[in-house]
Every structure is written in C-alpha cells, then in structure tokens.
Design a protein around this motif. Structure first.
Motif, PDB file in Angstrom:
ATOM      1  N   LYS A  96      25.114  53.733 -63.179  1.00  0.00           N
ATOM      2  CA  LYS A  96      23.820  53.630 -62.520  1.00  0.00           C
ATOM      3  C   LYS A  96      22.977  52.546 -63.187  1.00  0.00           C
ATOM      4  O   LYS A  96      22.907  52.465 -64.413  1.00  0.00           O
ATOM      5  CB  LYS A  96      23.094  54.979 -62.593  1.00  0.00           C
ATOM      6  N   TYR A 127      19.065  50.477 -63.013  1.00  0.00           N
ATOM      7  CA  TYR A 127      17.668  50.540 -62.592  1.00  0.00           C
ATOM      8  C   TYR A 127      17.275  49.188 -62.034  1.00  0.00           C
ATOM      9  O   TYR A 127      17.616  48.145 -62.599  1.00  0.00           O
ATOM     10  CB  TYR A 127      16.791  50.880 -63.808  1.00  0.00           C
ATOM     11  N   GLY A 187      13.754  47.327 -60.824  1.00  0.00           N
ATOM     12  CA  GLY A 187      12.299  47.457 -60.754  1.00  0.00           C
ATOM     13  C   GLY A 187      11.632  46.201 -60.244  1.00  0.00           C
ATOM     14  O   GLY A 187      12.274  45.170 -60.023  1.00  0.00           O
ATOM     15  N   PHE A 228      10.650  50.806 -57.222  1.00  0.00           N
ATOM     16  CA  PHE A 228      11.864  50.757 -58.027  1.00  0.00           C
ATOM     17  C   PHE A 228      12.950  51.590 -57.362  1.00  0.00           C
ATOM     18  O   PHE A 228      12.682  52.382 -56.454  1.00  0.00           O
ATOM     19  CB  PHE A 228      11.620  51.200 -59.480  1.00  0.00           C
ATOM     20  N   PHE A 286      17.361  53.101 -57.955  1.00  0.00           N
ATOM     21  CA  PHE A 286      18.553  53.272 -58.774  1.00  0.00           C
ATOM     22  C   PHE A 286      19.755  52.975 -57.889  1.00  0.00           C
ATOM     23  O   PHE A 286      19.847  53.470 -56.771  1.00  0.00           O
ATOM     24  CB  PHE A 286      18.641  54.697 -59.335  1.00  0.00           C
ATOM     25  N   GLU A 317      24.003  52.801 -57.890  1.00  0.00           N
ATOM     26  CA  GLU A 317      25.245  53.139 -58.583  1.00  0.00           C
ATOM     27  C   GLU A 317      26.313  52.148 -58.155  1.00  0.00           C
ATOM     28  O   GLU A 317      26.607  52.009 -56.967  1.00  0.00           O
ATOM     29  CB  GLU A 317      25.699  54.557 -58.235  1.00  0.00           C
ATOM     30  N   VAL A 332      16.311  44.264 -63.736  1.00  0.00           N
ATOM     31  CA  VAL A 332      17.550  45.025 -63.541  1.00  0.00           C
ATOM     32  C   VAL A 332      18.175  45.317 -64.897  1.00  0.00           C
ATOM     33  O   VAL A 332      18.393  44.401 -65.693  1.00  0.00           O
ATOM     34  CB  VAL A 332      18.548  44.234 -62.660  1.00  0.00           C
ATOM     35  N   ASN A 333      18.453  46.589 -65.166  1.00  0.00           N
ATOM     36  CA  ASN A 333      19.143  46.966 -66.396  1.00  0.00           C
ATOM     37  C   ASN A 333      19.833  48.308 -66.200  1.00  0.00           C
ATOM     38  O   ASN A 333      19.658  48.966 -65.176  1.00  0.00           O
ATOM     39  CB  ASN A 333      18.185  46.979 -67.592  1.00  0.00           C
ATOM     40  N   ALA A 359      20.454  52.070 -66.244  1.00  0.00           N
ATOM     41  CA  ALA A 359      19.520  53.187 -66.166  1.00  0.00           C
ATOM     42  C   ALA A 359      19.690  54.072 -67.389  1.00  0.00           C
ATOM     43  O   ALA A 359      20.804  54.303 -67.850  1.00  0.00           O
ATOM     44  CB  ALA A 359      19.767  53.987 -64.898  1.00  0.00           C
ATOM     45  N   ARG A 360      18.576  54.545 -67.920  1.00  0.00           N
ATOM     46  CA  ARG A 360      18.624  55.487 -69.036  1.00  0.00           C
ATOM     47  C   ARG A 360      18.854  56.882 -68.469  1.00  0.00           C
ATOM     48  O   ARG A 360      18.432  57.174 -67.348  1.00  0.00           O
ATOM     49  CB  ARG A 360      17.312  55.460 -69.805  1.00  0.00           C
ATOM     50  N   LYS A 401      18.297  60.635 -67.498  1.00  0.00           N
ATOM     51  CA  LYS A 401      17.073  61.326 -67.124  1.00  0.00           C
ATOM     52  C   LYS A 401      16.640  62.237 -68.261  1.00  0.00           C
ATOM     53  O   LYS A 401      17.425  63.009 -68.784  1.00  0.00           O
ATOM     54  CB  LYS A 401      17.327  62.155 -65.869  1.00  0.00           C
TER      55      LYS A 401
END
Length: 130
Positions: free
Chosen positions: A4, A6, A8, A46, A48, A50, A76-77, A79-80, A82
């Motif tokens: 996944k 992110y 933004g 933003f 997410f 996959e 774009v990086n 995703a941390r 949750k």
C-alpha cells in the motif's frame, strides 16, 4: 504480497479512476481508496493505492512523487501501518479521563482535560448565604 502506498496533495476533483489509470503505468493496481469526508462525501485530498508487489510500489513512488497531477505536485510514499486509535473519556460527568480523553467536570491529572467546576465561579461549595 500487495503493498500500500499513500498519495497526498490531490485535487478535490480527483476520481479513483484517474488514480487507477495513472498508477497503472507503474504496474498492476490492486485497489484504490480515495479518502472522503463521511458527512459531505467530499475528497480529503489523499488516497491509498495498493500495488500488486513491493517492486511496483517502489516504481510508482519513483515515478509519481512530486509528479504534477491536476496542477499539484503529488506526495507519494509507502503507507504507514494504521495506528490504533484511543477513545478517551470526555464529556459531561465522565471522570474516566484516559489517554487523550477530555476528562469530566473537575477532573485533572494524567489523561484528564482539567474540565470545569460544576459549581461555577466564586462558589466554593457548602451552604449558600442570601
């Protein structure tokens, strides 16, 4: 394994299909989740995405971080994970406090919000004299 990422700094007009088409240039897009306000349905700017594997996710990051999309530079990086959300006490008369909680009236200390006194200004309790 799907990875996944992110995305933004999206324009509020961006659609999930726009993102799917764009990120398909980097590989197989498994899913797109454009985050929207639950009350208004308006995009929050933003999403997410996959990608089907780590290599394609890294390629997408390389290709689209700072890429101009809708006249905005994308962020774009990876995703941390949750974070677990804590729901503290708070509210009228609830003295539980808890991490991040507002605490109830008259509550202070760790996790408490300090609250306000039920007695109001100038009243220290006891009997009133008229």
């Amino acid at each position: 394994m799907e990875t996944k990422i992110y995305v933004g700094n999206l324009s509020y007009d961006t659609k999930e299909d726009d993102l799917r088409t764009l990120f398909a240039q980097a590989g197989t897009v498994a899913s797109v989740a454009l985050i929207k306000d639950r009350d208004t349905g308006q995009s929050k700017g933003f999403a997410f995405i996959e990608m089907s594997n780590q290599a394609e996710a890294e390629k997408a990051i390389q290709m689209f971080n700072n890429f101009s999309f809708g006249n905005r530079p994308l962020k774009v990086n990876l995703a941390r994970p949750k974070e677990e959300r804590s729901f503290g006490g708070g509210g009228y008369g609830d003295k539980r406090g808890g991490p991040g909680g507002g605490g109830g009236y008259g509550r202070s200390g760790p996790g408490g919000g300090g609250g306000k006194s039920r007695r109001g200004p100038g009243n220290s309790g006891g009997q009133r004299r008229f």
